[in-house]
Scaffold this motif. Sequence first.
Motif, PDB file in Angstrom:
ATOM      1  N   UNK A 118       0.813  -1.225   0.000  1.00 44.98           N
ATOM      2  CA  UNK A 118       0.000   0.000   0.000  1.00 44.98           C
ATOM      3  C   UNK A 118       0.842   1.268   0.000  1.00 44.98           C
ATOM      4  N   UNK A 119       2.021   1.217   0.615  1.00 45.01           N
ATOM      5  CA  UNK A 119       2.835   2.442   0.733  1.00 45.01           C
ATOM      6  C   UNK A 119       4.171   2.326   0.032  1.00 45.01           C
ATOM      7  N   UNK A 120       4.886   1.261   0.252  1.00 49.84           N
ATOM      8  CA  UNK A 120       6.226   1.127  -0.306  1.00 49.84           C
ATOM      9  C   UNK A 120       6.193   1.047  -1.830  1.00 49.84           C
ATOM     10  N   UNK A 121       5.271   0.282  -2.367  1.00 47.55           N
ATOM     11  CA  UNK A 121       5.177   0.120  -3.817  1.00 47.55           C
ATOM     12  C   UNK A 121       4.987   1.429  -4.562  1.00 47.55           C
ATOM     13  N   UNK A 122       3.966   2.218  -4.194  1.00 50.91           N
ATOM     14  CA  UNK A 122       3.788   3.494  -4.891  1.00 50.91           C
ATOM     15  C   UNK A 122       4.978   4.448  -4.743  1.00 50.91           C
ATOM     16  N   UNK A 123       5.637   4.412  -3.596  1.00 50.07           N
ATOM     17  CA  UNK A 123       6.809   5.286  -3.408  1.00 50.07           C
ATOM     18  C   UNK A 123       7.939   4.863  -4.346  1.00 50.07           C
ATOM     19  N   UNK A 124       8.164   3.568  -4.457  1.00 46.63           N
ATOM     20  CA  UNK A 124       9.222   3.085  -5.353  1.00 46.63           C
ATOM     21  C   UNK A 124       8.895   3.410  -6.797  1.00 46.63           C
ATOM     22  N   UNK A 184       4.459  12.748 -17.798  1.00 52.15           N
ATOM     23  CA  UNK A 184       3.179  12.048 -17.639  1.00 52.15           C
ATOM     24  C   UNK A 184       3.131  10.808 -18.519  1.00 52.15           C
ATOM     25  N   UNK A 185       3.677  10.907 -19.708  1.00 55.90           N
ATOM     26  CA  UNK A 185       3.719   9.756 -20.608  1.00 55.90           C
ATOM     27  C   UNK A 185       4.616   8.662 -20.053  1.00 55.90           C
ATOM     28  N   UNK A 229      -2.220   8.143 -10.676  1.00 55.80           N
ATOM     29  CA  UNK A 229      -1.196   8.563  -9.728  1.00 55.80           C
ATOM     30  C   UNK A 229       0.175   8.626 -10.403  1.00 55.80           C
ATOM     31  N   UNK A 230       0.479   7.664 -11.242  1.00 60.22           N
ATOM     32  CA  UNK A 230       1.759   7.653 -11.956  1.00 60.22           C
ATOM     33  C   UNK A 230       1.847   8.795 -12.964  1.00 60.22           C
TER      34      UNK A 230
END
Length: 183
Positions: free
Chosen positions: A18-24, A149-150, A168-169
């Motif tokens: 939930x947290x580490x993945x999006x940060x990486x 963004x791309x 988000x990405x």
Amino acid sequence: MLLNTLRLKLSDWLRRSETTGPVIVAVIIGVCTGFAAVALRWSVDYVQAMLQEGLGGRISGVCESLHPWLGLLWPVPVVALGGLVVGLISRYLAKETRGHGVPEVMAAVARSGGRIRARVAAVKLVSAAVTIGSGGSAGREGPIVQIGASCGSALAQWLRLSDRMIILCVACGAAGGISATFN
């Protein structure tokens, strides 16, 4: 085969975190966008040297030999050539690259959940470098937002992340582009 296995394992791990993945993922997108911003700067400098100094200097010399006042008109064909090249690139390679960049990213988020084709980054980099380097009235800010963004969208789609994570990405890529272009 190895790349596909890596993608599946990484995607599975990112979905569980939930947290580490999006940060990486955000760090990876930021690094890629930073490199893209450096590539855009170098490309603009290269195109500027090639078109304005090289071609523009030759045109200026020919025009001045005809009449001293004609030497002042050398930017017109250089900018026109840049516009022609960019028009052809955006028409045949990626129509999404038309425009400043920020409105196109907002439209992609609103209309298609942030899905932007991967080739948009490369085409926008080249077309922005030619536009700015030839003397067109544009800045680096809008194009680098679209390039970032791309990159973010392409990575999220490659990892087969959820719609929420794709958006988000895209936001991470746009923010990375703005921060990179302003150092």
